[in-house]
Design a protein around this motif. Structure first.
Motif, PDB file in Angstrom:
ATOM      1  N   HIS A  88      41.533  27.348  40.876  1.00 52.90           N
ATOM      2  CA  HIS A  88      41.016  28.633  41.335  1.00 52.90           C
ATOM      3  C   HIS A  88      40.890  29.704  40.255  1.00 52.90           C
ATOM      4  O   HIS A  88      40.588  30.852  40.589  1.00 52.90           O
ATOM      5  CB  HIS A  88      41.911  29.179  42.452  1.00 52.90           C
ATOM      6  CG  HIS A  88      42.048  28.262  43.616  1.00 52.90           C
ATOM      7  ND1 HIS A  88      41.035  28.065  44.520  1.00 52.90           N
ATOM      8  CD2 HIS A  88      43.081  27.489  44.033  1.00 52.90           C
ATOM      9  CE1 HIS A  88      41.441  27.211  45.437  1.00 52.90           C
ATOM     10  NE2 HIS A  88      42.673  26.838  45.162  1.00 52.90           N
ATOM     11  N   SER A  89      41.114  29.386  39.004  1.00 53.71           N
ATOM     12  CA  SER A  89      41.131  30.426  37.969  1.00 53.71           C
ATOM     13  C   SER A  89      39.811  31.192  37.887  1.00 53.71           C
ATOM     14  O   SER A  89      39.800  32.384  37.583  1.00 53.71           O
ATOM     15  CB  SER A  89      41.499  29.840  36.611  1.00 53.71           C
ATOM     16  OG  SER A  89      40.573  28.851  36.226  1.00 53.71           O
ATOM     17  N   HIS A  90      38.714  30.533  38.197  1.00 58.73           N
ATOM     18  CA  HIS A  90      37.411  31.210  38.143  1.00 58.73           C
ATOM     19  C   HIS A  90      37.228  32.211  39.287  1.00 58.73           C
ATOM     20  O   HIS A  90      36.295  33.008  39.274  1.00 58.73           O
ATOM     21  CB  HIS A  90      36.279  30.169  38.166  1.00 58.73           C
ATOM     22  CG  HIS A  90      36.198  29.404  39.458  1.00 58.73           C
ATOM     23  ND1 HIS A  90      37.085  28.402  39.773  1.00 58.73           N
ATOM     24  CD2 HIS A  90      35.366  29.536  40.509  1.00 58.73           C
ATOM     25  CE1 HIS A  90      36.789  27.937  40.989  1.00 58.73           C
ATOM     26  NE2 HIS A  90      35.756  28.600  41.457  1.00 58.73           N
ATOM     27  N   GLN A  91      38.128  32.209  40.261  1.00 60.69           N
ATOM     28  CA  GLN A  91      38.029  33.103  41.416  1.00 60.69           C
ATOM     29  C   GLN A  91      38.985  34.294  41.341  1.00 60.69           C
ATOM     30  O   GLN A  91      39.032  35.098  42.263  1.00 60.69           O
ATOM     31  CB  GLN A  91      38.338  32.330  42.702  1.00 60.69           C
ATOM     32  CG  GLN A  91      37.364  31.216  43.008  1.00 60.69           C
ATOM     33  CD  GLN A  91      37.845  30.404  44.196  1.00 60.69           C
ATOM     34  OE1 GLN A  91      38.914  29.812  44.148  1.00 60.69           O
ATOM     35  NE2 GLN A  91      37.047  30.390  45.254  1.00 60.69           N
ATOM     36  N   LEU A  92      39.725  34.418  40.258  1.00 56.41           N
ATOM     37  CA  LEU A  92      40.756  35.449  40.175  1.00 56.41           C
ATOM     38  C   LEU A  92      40.227  36.852  40.473  1.00 56.41           C
ATOM     39  O   LEU A  92      40.899  37.646  41.114  1.00 56.41           O
ATOM     40  CB  LEU A  92      41.418  35.442  38.796  1.00 56.41           C
ATOM     41  CG  LEU A  92      42.561  34.454  38.621  1.00 56.41           C
ATOM     42  CD1 LEU A  92      43.031  34.426  37.185  1.00 56.41           C
ATOM     43  CD2 LEU A  92      43.705  34.771  39.557  1.00 56.41           C
ATOM     44  N   SER A  94      37.200  37.565  41.988  1.00 56.54           N
ATOM     45  CA  SER A  94      36.026  37.529  42.860  1.00 56.54           C
ATOM     46  C   SER A  94      36.385  37.826  44.312  1.00 56.54           C
ATOM     47  O   SER A  94      37.523  37.661  44.737  1.00 56.54           O
ATOM     48  CB  SER A  94      35.325  36.172  42.750  1.00 56.54           C
ATOM     49  OG  SER A  94      36.156  35.145  43.233  1.00 56.54           O
ATOM     50  N   SER A  96      35.393  37.240  48.457  1.00 58.25           N
ATOM     51  CA  SER A  96      34.792  36.260  49.355  1.00 58.25           C
ATOM     52  C   SER A  96      33.620  36.898  50.089  1.00 58.25           C
ATOM     53  O   SER A  96      33.380  38.099  49.987  1.00 58.25           O
ATOM     54  CB  SER A  96      35.832  35.747  50.349  1.00 58.25           C
ATOM     55  OG  SER A  96      36.240  36.792  51.199  1.00 58.25           O
ATOM     56  N   SER A  97      32.913  36.102  50.849  1.00 58.47           N
ATOM     57  CA  SER A  97      31.736  36.599  51.563  1.00 58.47           C
ATOM     58  C   SER A  97      32.093  37.653  52.613  1.00 58.47           C
ATOM     59  O   SER A  97      31.252  38.457  52.992  1.00 58.47           O
ATOM     60  CB  SER A  97      30.992  35.439  52.226  1.00 58.47           C
ATOM     61  OG  SER A  97      31.848  34.785  53.144  1.00 58.47           O
ATOM     62  N   TRP A 101      39.596  39.274  48.967  1.00 58.63           N
ATOM     63  CA  TRP A 101      39.849  38.570  47.709  1.00 58.63           C
ATOM     64  C   TRP A 101      39.685  37.085  47.950  1.00 58.63           C
ATOM     65  O   TRP A 101      40.195  36.534  48.937  1.00 58.63           O
ATOM     66  CB  TRP A 101      41.258  38.911  47.236  1.00 58.63           C
ATOM     67  CG  TRP A 101      41.647  38.347  45.900  1.00 58.63           C
ATOM     68  CD1 TRP A 101      40.852  38.138  44.815  1.00 58.63           C
ATOM     69  CD2 TRP A 101      42.960  37.942  45.500  1.00 58.63           C
ATOM     70  NE1 TRP A 101      41.583  37.638  43.774  1.00 58.63           N
ATOM     71  CE2 TRP A 101      42.894  37.498  44.166  1.00 58.63           C
ATOM     72  CE3 TRP A 101      44.188  37.916  46.151  1.00 58.63           C
ATOM     73  CZ2 TRP A 101      43.992  37.038  43.459  1.00 58.63           C
ATOM     74  CZ3 TRP A 101      45.287  37.459  45.451  1.00 58.63           C
ATOM     75  CH2 TRP A 101      45.189  37.025  44.112  1.00 58.63           C
ATOM     76  N   SER A 102      39.005  36.405  47.066  1.00 57.34           N
ATOM     77  CA  SER A 102      38.762  34.969  47.221  1.00 57.34           C
ATOM     78  C   SER A 102      40.057  34.162  47.244  1.00 57.34           C
ATOM     79  O   SER A 102      40.094  33.065  47.793  1.00 57.34           O
ATOM     80  CB  SER A 102      37.859  34.456  46.104  1.00 57.34           C
ATOM     81  OG  SER A 102      36.577  35.020  46.219  1.00 57.34           O
ATOM     82  N   LEU A 103      41.095  34.686  46.661  1.00 60.83           N
ATOM     83  CA  LEU A 103      42.369  33.957  46.589  1.00 60.83           C
ATOM     84  C   LEU A 103      43.428  34.548  47.519  1.00 60.83           C
ATOM     85  O   LEU A 103      44.623  34.514  47.222  1.00 60.83           O
ATOM     86  CB  LEU A 103      42.889  33.946  45.151  1.00 60.83           C
ATOM     87  CG  LEU A 103      41.990  33.251  44.133  1.00 60.83           C
ATOM     88  CD1 LEU A 103      42.629  33.252  42.762  1.00 60.83           C
ATOM     89  CD2 LEU A 103      41.674  31.838  44.563  1.00 60.83           C
ATOM     90  N   GLN A 106      46.103  31.862  48.527  1.00 61.14           N
ATOM     91  CA  GLN A 106      46.961  31.518  47.396  1.00 61.14           C
ATOM     92  C   GLN A 106      47.840  32.711  47.017  1.00 61.14           C
ATOM     93  O   GLN A 106      49.026  32.548  46.696  1.00 61.14           O
ATOM     94  CB  GLN A 106      46.116  31.079  46.200  1.00 61.14           C
ATOM     95  CG  GLN A 106      45.356  29.800  46.408  1.00 61.14           C
ATOM     96  CD  GLN A 106      44.050  29.985  47.189  1.00 61.14           C
ATOM     97  OE1 GLN A 106      43.649  31.092  47.539  1.00 61.14           O
ATOM     98  NE2 GLN A 106      43.382  28.873  47.469  1.00 61.14           N
TER      99      GLN A 106
END
Length: 128
Positions: A88-92, A94, A96-97, A101-103, A106
């Motif tokens: 998930h590092s590329h989502q730190l 970003s 979500s739709s 937070w995308s994470l 997590q």
């Protein structure tokens, strides 16, 4: 008389451990091939994937039961850091739709486990 702080600790433990345990049971039923492939793609041994069972089954049970709770929570923190780094590092940074937070999931597991490390299990636990 119930101690609100101890009851709050129990609720956090049951929520963190219970929700994470579902992920571990899913991996028991469906396998860990995805995790193995992620490890191999990062030049790490695939056998390390079996550690997910410790982080998503054994540690959540420790947290739920209040047995060596801080150690169980530390294992979850480590497990989540590895999951974020591998997958998930590329989502730190970003969203979500739905604008969150995308994470979020997590982050919930990571920071709730960190809170449990500092708070401890509270009074409602198995005797150590």
């Amino acid at each position: 008389m119930l101690d609100n702080a101890d009851l709050g600790k129990l609720i956090i433990r049951l929520t963190l451990g219970g929700l994470l345990l579902f992920h571990g049971v899913s991996k028991l039923l469906n396998g860990i091939g995805f995790i193995e492939s992620q490890l191999v793609s990062h030049n790490l041994p695939a056998i390390l994937a079996y550690g997910v069972y410790v982080g998503e089954i054994i540690a959540p049970l420790m947290i739920i039961l209040g047995y060596q709770t801080r150690i169980g929570a530390l294992i979850v923190v480590f497990n989540m850091i590895v999951a974020i780094a591998l997958v998930h590092s590329h989502q730190l940074l970003s969203l979500s739709s739905n604008g969150g937070w995308s994470l979020e999931l997590q982050g919930f597991f990571l920071f709730s486990a960190l809170a449990v490390i500092f708070l401890g299990p509270g009074r409602y636990k198995l005797k150590n």
